[in-house]
Design a protein around this motif. Structure first.
Motif, PDB file in Angstrom:
ATOM      1  N   PHE A   1       0.854  -1.185   0.000  1.00  0.00           N
ATOM      2  CA  PHE A   1       0.000   0.000   0.000  1.00  0.00           C
ATOM      3  C   PHE A   1       0.886   1.229   0.000  1.00  0.00           C
ATOM      4  O   PHE A   1       1.825   1.323   0.804  1.00  0.00           O
ATOM      5  N   ILE A   2       0.585   2.186  -0.874  1.00  0.00           N
ATOM      6  CA  ILE A   2       1.296   3.469  -0.890  1.00  0.00           C
ATOM      7  C   ILE A   2       0.232   4.548  -0.869  1.00  0.00           C
ATOM      8  O   ILE A   2      -0.594   4.630  -1.794  1.00  0.00           O
ATOM      9  N   PHE A   3       0.251   5.379   0.188  1.00  0.00           N
ATOM     10  CA  PHE A   3      -0.751   6.436   0.306  1.00  0.00           C
ATOM     11  C   PHE A   3      -0.290   7.505   1.289  1.00  0.00           C
ATOM     12  O   PHE A   3       0.522   7.244   2.172  1.00  0.00           O
ATOM     13  N   PRO A   4      -0.828   8.715   1.151  1.00  0.00           N
ATOM     14  CA  PRO A   4      -0.560   9.762   2.140  1.00  0.00           C
ATOM     15  C   PRO A   4      -1.569   9.653   3.285  1.00  0.00           C
ATOM     16  O   PRO A   4      -2.671   9.138   3.109  1.00  0.00           O
ATOM     17  N   THR A   5      -1.183  10.134   4.447  1.00  0.00           N
ATOM     18  CA  THR A   5      -2.114  10.258   5.558  1.00  0.00           C
ATOM     19  C   THR A   5      -2.574  11.711   5.582  1.00  0.00           C
ATOM     20  O   THR A   5      -1.757  12.619   5.719  1.00  0.00           O
ATOM     21  N   TRP A   6      -3.866  11.901   5.414  1.00  0.00           N
ATOM     22  CA  TRP A   6      -4.470  13.237   5.423  1.00  0.00           C
ATOM     23  C   TRP A   6      -5.502  13.286   6.535  1.00  0.00           C
ATOM     24  O   TRP A   6      -6.351  12.382   6.634  1.00  0.00           O
ATOM     25  N   TRP A   7      -5.462  14.322   7.355  1.00  0.00           N
ATOM     26  CA  TRP A   7      -6.436  14.482   8.433  1.00  0.00           C
ATOM     27  C   TRP A   7      -6.534  13.198   9.258  1.00  0.00           C
ATOM     28  O   TRP A   7      -7.612  12.705   9.552  1.00  0.00           O
ATOM     29  N   SER A   8      -5.398  12.637   9.587  1.00  0.00           N
ATOM     30  CA  SER A   8      -5.277  11.446  10.435  1.00  0.00           C
ATOM     31  C   SER A   8      -5.849  10.185   9.806  1.00  0.00           C
ATOM     32  O   SER A   8      -6.123   9.210  10.503  1.00  0.00           O
ATOM     33  N   GLY A   9      -6.031  10.167   8.497  1.00  0.00           N
ATOM     34  CA  GLY A   9      -6.574   8.978   7.867  1.00  0.00           C
ATOM     35  C   GLY A   9      -6.056   8.787   6.454  1.00  0.00           C
ATOM     36  O   GLY A   9      -5.360   9.629   5.902  1.00  0.00           O
ATOM     37  N   MET A  10      -6.423   7.657   5.889  1.00  0.00           N
ATOM     38  CA  MET A  10      -6.063   7.372   4.504  1.00  0.00           C
ATOM     39  C   MET A  10      -6.997   8.147   3.580  1.00  0.00           C
ATOM     40  O   MET A  10      -8.084   8.565   4.005  1.00  0.00           O
ATOM     41  N   PRO A  11      -6.627   8.341   2.327  1.00  0.00           N
ATOM     42  CA  PRO A  11      -7.537   8.988   1.384  1.00  0.00           C
ATOM     43  C   PRO A  11      -8.869   8.238   1.308  1.00  0.00           C
ATOM     44  O   PRO A  11      -8.920   7.004   1.411  1.00  0.00           O
ATOM     45  N   ALA A  12      -9.936   8.977   1.130  1.00  0.00           N
ATOM     46  CA  ALA A  12     -11.282   8.394   1.107  1.00  0.00           C
ATOM     47  C   ALA A  12     -11.411   7.292   0.061  1.00  0.00           C
ATOM     48  O   ALA A  12     -12.110   6.303   0.285  1.00  0.00           O
ATOM     49  N   ILE A  13     -10.721   7.438  -1.051  1.00  0.00           N
ATOM     50  CA  ILE A  13     -10.819   6.429  -2.109  1.00  0.00           C
ATOM     51  C   ILE A  13     -10.270   5.084  -1.626  1.00  0.00           C
ATOM     52  O   ILE A  13     -10.816   4.029  -1.948  1.00  0.00           O
ATOM     53  N   LEU A  14      -9.208   5.107  -0.822  1.00  0.00           N
ATOM     54  CA  LEU A  14      -8.650   3.869  -0.280  1.00  0.00           C
ATOM     55  C   LEU A  14      -9.556   3.308   0.811  1.00  0.00           C
ATOM     56  O   LEU A  14      -9.782   2.094   0.882  1.00  0.00           O
ATOM     57  N   LYS A  15     -10.085   4.162   1.649  1.00  0.00           N
ATOM     58  CA  LYS A  15     -11.030   3.707   2.682  1.00  0.00           C
ATOM     59  C   LYS A  15     -12.246   3.064   2.030  1.00  0.00           C
ATOM     60  O   LYS A  15     -12.709   2.003   2.462  1.00  0.00           O
ATOM     61  N   GLY A  16     -12.757   3.677   0.963  1.00  0.00           N
ATOM     62  CA  GLY A  16     -13.884   3.095   0.240  1.00  0.00           C
ATOM     63  C   GLY A  16     -13.536   1.760  -0.397  1.00  0.00           C
ATOM     64  O   GLY A  16     -14.356   0.839  -0.420  1.00  0.00           O
ATOM     65  N   PHE A  17     -12.312   1.642  -0.905  1.00  0.00           N
ATOM     66  CA  PHE A  17     -11.852   0.380  -1.473  1.00  0.00           C
ATOM     67  C   PHE A  17     -11.900  -0.712  -0.401  1.00  0.00           C
ATOM     68  O   PHE A  17     -12.402  -1.814  -0.640  1.00  0.00           O
ATOM     69  N   ILE A  18     -11.397  -0.405   0.763  1.00  0.00           N
ATOM     70  CA  ILE A  18     -11.400  -1.381   1.855  1.00  0.00           C
ATOM     71  C   ILE A  18     -12.827  -1.736   2.241  1.00  0.00           C
ATOM     72  O   ILE A  18     -13.166  -2.908   2.409  1.00  0.00           O
ATOM     73  N   GLU A  19     -13.690  -0.737   2.355  1.00  0.00           N
ATOM     74  CA  GLU A  19     -15.079  -0.991   2.738  1.00  0.00           C
ATOM     75  C   GLU A  19     -15.821  -1.840   1.705  1.00  0.00           C
ATOM     76  O   GLU A  19     -16.678  -2.644   2.062  1.00  0.00           O
ATOM     77  N   ARG A  20     -15.501  -1.684   0.436  1.00  0.00           N
ATOM     78  CA  ARG A  20     -16.221  -2.400  -0.615  1.00  0.00           C
ATOM     79  C   ARG A  20     -15.602  -3.750  -0.967  1.00  0.00           C
ATOM     80  O   ARG A  20     -16.283  -4.606  -1.525  1.00  0.00           O
TER      81      ARG A  20
END
Length: 187
Positions: free
Chosen positions: A79-98
């Motif tokens: 996984f390669i991503f920035p941490t923004w506002w103490s979390g992963m980008p929404a697109i990655l969070k959505g990927f995990i959720e789906r």
């Protein structure tokens, strides 16, 4: 080894893009590599529930089959991503959720989650948190490691954090990329 890189940054000129290229360039040719760039794929991160989209049916969502197949195919995730506002980008969070869903990535049992996936993972994340605040800051790489990947069956999960990216000199950025290169060569 079959490696799937899951990349989540919208700017192809970013430091995260440099990390992605460094990993690609330093990966041994003996490995088979596939890259999932969530922004380039225009992945839809929105999880929908209604009469035709029920939570209990997510493991059979035809739109996510390709992504489930990639996770099953891979021996190693990166996984390669920035941490923004103490979390992963929404697109990655959505990927995990789906995609990391019950009856695919894990089973719900009376004793908790039982992982269905296997393999290793490497999380590379960047952020601007000053070092003094790191002990108190939300560390989303640990959330991904301990609350998502390990419960889904990943045994070995390595985390590499690159901090204060916005304030780094070009020399410091190159040094960090050299460290990433060495870690990649040891995969």
């Amino acid at each position: 080894m079959k490696i799937l890189m899951i990349y989540a940054h919208p700017n192809d000129k970013s430091y995260n893009a440099s990390i992605l290229e460094t990993v690609k360039e330093n990966l041994s040719p003996k490995h088979e590599l596939r890259i999932l760039d969530l922004y380039k794929e225009q992945f839809d991160p929105v999880l929908r529930f209604d009469a035709t989209h029920r939570r209990r049916d997510l493991a059979n969502d035809v739109a996510m089959k390709h992504y489930r197949d990639l996770l099953v195919w891979a021996d190693q995730l990166i996984f390669i991503f920035p941490t923004w506002w103490s979390g992963m980008p929404a697109i990655l969070k959505g990927f995990i959720e789906r995609v990391f869903v019950a009856d695919f990535a894990y089973d719900n049992t009376p004793r908790g989650l039982k992982g269905r996936l296997a393999g290793k993972a490497w999380i590379i994340t960047t952020h601007n948190t000053p070092r003094i605040f790191l002990p108190f800051a939300q560390d989303y790489s640990k959330v991904l490691k301990f609350q998502i990947l390990k419960p889904c069956g990943f045994k070995a999960v390595k985390v590499t954090q690159i901090t204060r990216v916005e304030y780094m000199t070009d020399h410091e950025r190159k040094e960090q990329l050299q460290k990433i290169a060495k870690l990649t060569q040891n995969l």
